[in-house]
Design an enzyme around this catalytic site. Sequence first.
Site, PDB file in Angstrom:
ATOM      1  N   HIS A  56      35.902  40.533  34.614  1.00 25.44           N
ATOM      2  CA  HIS A  56      34.987  39.597  33.944  1.00 25.44           C
ATOM      3  C   HIS A  56      33.920  39.158  34.923  1.00 25.44           C
ATOM      4  O   HIS A  56      33.904  39.594  36.076  1.00 25.44           O
ATOM      5  CB  HIS A  56      35.756  38.426  33.329  1.00 25.44           C
ATOM      6  CG  HIS A  56      36.462  37.562  34.312  1.00 25.44           C
ATOM      7  ND1 HIS A  56      37.570  37.986  35.028  1.00 25.44           N
ATOM      8  CD2 HIS A  56      36.225  36.288  34.732  1.00 25.44           C
ATOM      9  CE1 HIS A  56      37.988  37.016  35.816  1.00 25.44           C
ATOM     10  NE2 HIS A  56      37.179  35.973  35.665  1.00 25.44           N
ATOM     11  N   HIS A  58      32.972  36.281  36.453  1.00 30.83           N
ATOM     12  CA  HIS A  58      33.003  35.198  37.435  1.00 30.83           C
ATOM     13  C   HIS A  58      32.802  35.725  38.854  1.00 30.83           C
ATOM     14  O   HIS A  58      33.279  36.802  39.208  1.00 30.83           O
ATOM     15  CB  HIS A  58      34.322  34.425  37.327  1.00 30.83           C
ATOM     16  CG  HIS A  58      34.401  33.577  36.083  1.00 30.83           C
ATOM     17  ND1 HIS A  58      35.589  33.157  35.547  1.00 30.83           N
ATOM     18  CD2 HIS A  58      33.421  33.092  35.283  1.00 30.83           C
ATOM     19  CE1 HIS A  58      35.336  32.433  34.455  1.00 30.83           C
ATOM     20  NE2 HIS A  58      34.029  32.393  34.277  1.00 30.83           N
ATOM     21  N   ASP A  60      34.043  35.095  41.721  1.00 27.43           N
ATOM     22  CA  ASP A  60      35.163  35.465  42.594  1.00 27.43           C
ATOM     23  C   ASP A  60      35.774  36.808  42.176  1.00 27.43           C
ATOM     24  O   ASP A  60      36.745  37.267  42.785  1.00 27.43           O
ATOM     25  CB  ASP A  60      36.236  34.356  42.634  1.00 27.43           C
ATOM     26  CG  ASP A  60      36.849  34.064  41.286  1.00 27.43           C
ATOM     27  OD1 ASP A  60      36.108  34.008  40.285  1.00 27.43           O
ATOM     28  OD2 ASP A  60      38.079  33.903  41.220  1.00 27.43           O
ATOM     29  N   HIS A  61      35.208  37.448  41.177  1.00 32.78           N
ATOM     30  CA  HIS A  61      35.636  38.794  40.783  1.00 32.78           C
ATOM     31  C   HIS A  61      34.539  39.835  41.013  1.00 32.78           C
ATOM     32  O   HIS A  61      34.832  41.005  41.190  1.00 32.78           O
ATOM     33  CB  HIS A  61      36.096  38.792  39.318  1.00 32.78           C
ATOM     34  CG  HIS A  61      37.315  37.944  39.125  1.00 32.78           C
ATOM     35  ND1 HIS A  61      38.579  38.468  38.991  1.00 32.78           N
ATOM     36  CD2 HIS A  61      37.458  36.599  39.127  1.00 32.78           C
ATOM     37  CE1 HIS A  61      39.447  37.473  38.903  1.00 32.78           C
ATOM     38  NE2 HIS A  61      38.801  36.322  38.978  1.00 32.78           N
ATOM     39  N   HIS A 115      39.616  33.759  28.481  1.00 35.90           N
ATOM     40  CA  HIS A 115      39.203  33.166  29.772  1.00 35.90           C
ATOM     41  C   HIS A 115      37.681  33.167  29.853  1.00 35.90           C
ATOM     42  O   HIS A 115      37.063  32.178  30.229  1.00 35.90           O
ATOM     43  CB  HIS A 115      39.829  33.956  30.915  1.00 35.90           C
ATOM     44  CG  HIS A 115      39.347  33.525  32.265  1.00 35.90           C
ATOM     45  ND1 HIS A 115      39.625  32.285  32.795  1.00 35.90           N
ATOM     46  CD2 HIS A 115      38.566  34.152  33.194  1.00 35.90           C
ATOM     47  CE1 HIS A 115      39.055  32.186  33.996  1.00 35.90           C
ATOM     48  NE2 HIS A 115      38.402  33.305  34.255  1.00 35.90           N
ATOM     49  N   ASP A 135      41.947  37.446  34.807  1.00 42.25           N
ATOM     50  CA  ASP A 135      42.272  36.029  34.663  1.00 42.25           C
ATOM     51  C   ASP A 135      42.743  35.707  33.248  1.00 42.25           C
ATOM     52  O   ASP A 135      42.605  34.575  32.775  1.00 42.25           O
ATOM     53  CB  ASP A 135      41.057  35.153  35.015  1.00 42.25           C
ATOM     54  CG  ASP A 135      40.787  35.135  36.503  1.00 42.25           C
ATOM     55  OD1 ASP A 135      41.504  35.819  37.255  1.00 42.25           O
ATOM     56  OD2 ASP A 135      39.846  34.428  36.915  1.00 42.25           O
ATOM     57  N   HIS A 175      44.939  36.577  40.365  1.00 44.29           N
ATOM     58  CA  HIS A 175      45.172  35.512  41.351  1.00 44.29           C
ATOM     59  C   HIS A 175      46.672  35.342  41.568  1.00 44.29           C
ATOM     60  O   HIS A 175      47.473  35.643  40.679  1.00 44.29           O
ATOM     61  CB  HIS A 175      44.630  34.154  40.861  1.00 44.29           C
ATOM     62  CG  HIS A 175      43.147  34.093  40.695  1.00 44.29           C
ATOM     63  ND1 HIS A 175      42.307  33.571  41.651  1.00 44.29           N
ATOM     64  CD2 HIS A 175      42.346  34.480  39.674  1.00 44.29           C
ATOM     65  CE1 HIS A 175      41.039  33.627  41.231  1.00 44.29           C
ATOM     66  NE2 HIS A 175      41.036  34.174  40.020  1.00 44.29           N
TER      67      HIS A 175
HETATM   68 ZN   LIG Z   1      37.637  33.896  36.178  1.00 35.32          ZN
END
Ligand SMILES: [Zn+2]
Length: 263
Positions: A56, A58, A60-61, A115, A135, A175
């Site tokens: 996705h 975000h 941090d991905h 998410h 996520d 995560h």
């Molecule tokens: Zn995320």
Amino acid sequence: MIVEQVWTGNAYRNFNYLVACPETGDALAIDPLDFTKCLDVAANRGWTITQILNTHEHGDHTGGNKGVVDATGAKIIAHKDAGKRIPNMDRGVGAGDIIKVGNTVELECLDTPGHTMCHICLLAHTDQPALFSGDTLFNAGAGNCHNGGHPAELYETFRQQLDALGPDTLLYPGHDYLINNLEFTLDREPDNTTARAMLDQYRNQDPADALVTTLAQEREMNTFFRLESPSVVAKLVEEFPDLGDAPDPKSVFLKLRELRNSW
Ligand SMILES: [Zn+2]
């Protein structure tokens, strides 16, 4: 199919993944935020990263995309509706699309909103199946919905897609939240002996060598799969009489998701 789970050791506790073809050494990098570690693992194993899959949009991905592309020229794959939210996407995918890695690996794309509304999970139909869940699904937990998601969509994803997965499916989440999530399970369901035993056993585990659970284990200790557990429902009804005496599974899911946000 060879899977390397890469522990980033960052504050967000991200896991990155490399999925490689044992015949050709081609590898897919899933959410390679720590691109240096991912490139090092690939080099050590003699693999070439040819594709990136972002589960996705975000940061941090997606934040490691440039580093991997600069080093390898890998193609970026993500949800077909991710559009400009993921720069330099080469391929947009949707439900049922297949990502091939080398000669031997085929991963099915699942369109799993909740998410975010552009979230892809990957399902490997290997002898022991495997789900790369981003996520959407975590060990003993579910993704949050406060950065572009919708709890009702996440519920539908669980009901229609995750519930259908075979019990021996291995779970590779985005995560490491195992310990916090088990504590939430026990807050909601204090008599869950599986969650209690797992917390005792893994409380001090090294995330670089993390437990990989199966869907069968998740169904025993992940609250978001236990919407009809008598003790989960009884505790909720006692605390939130507005739910009525026999709340439907969707109402239970939404209340659990809300509680987890503030827990
Ligand atoms: Zn995320």
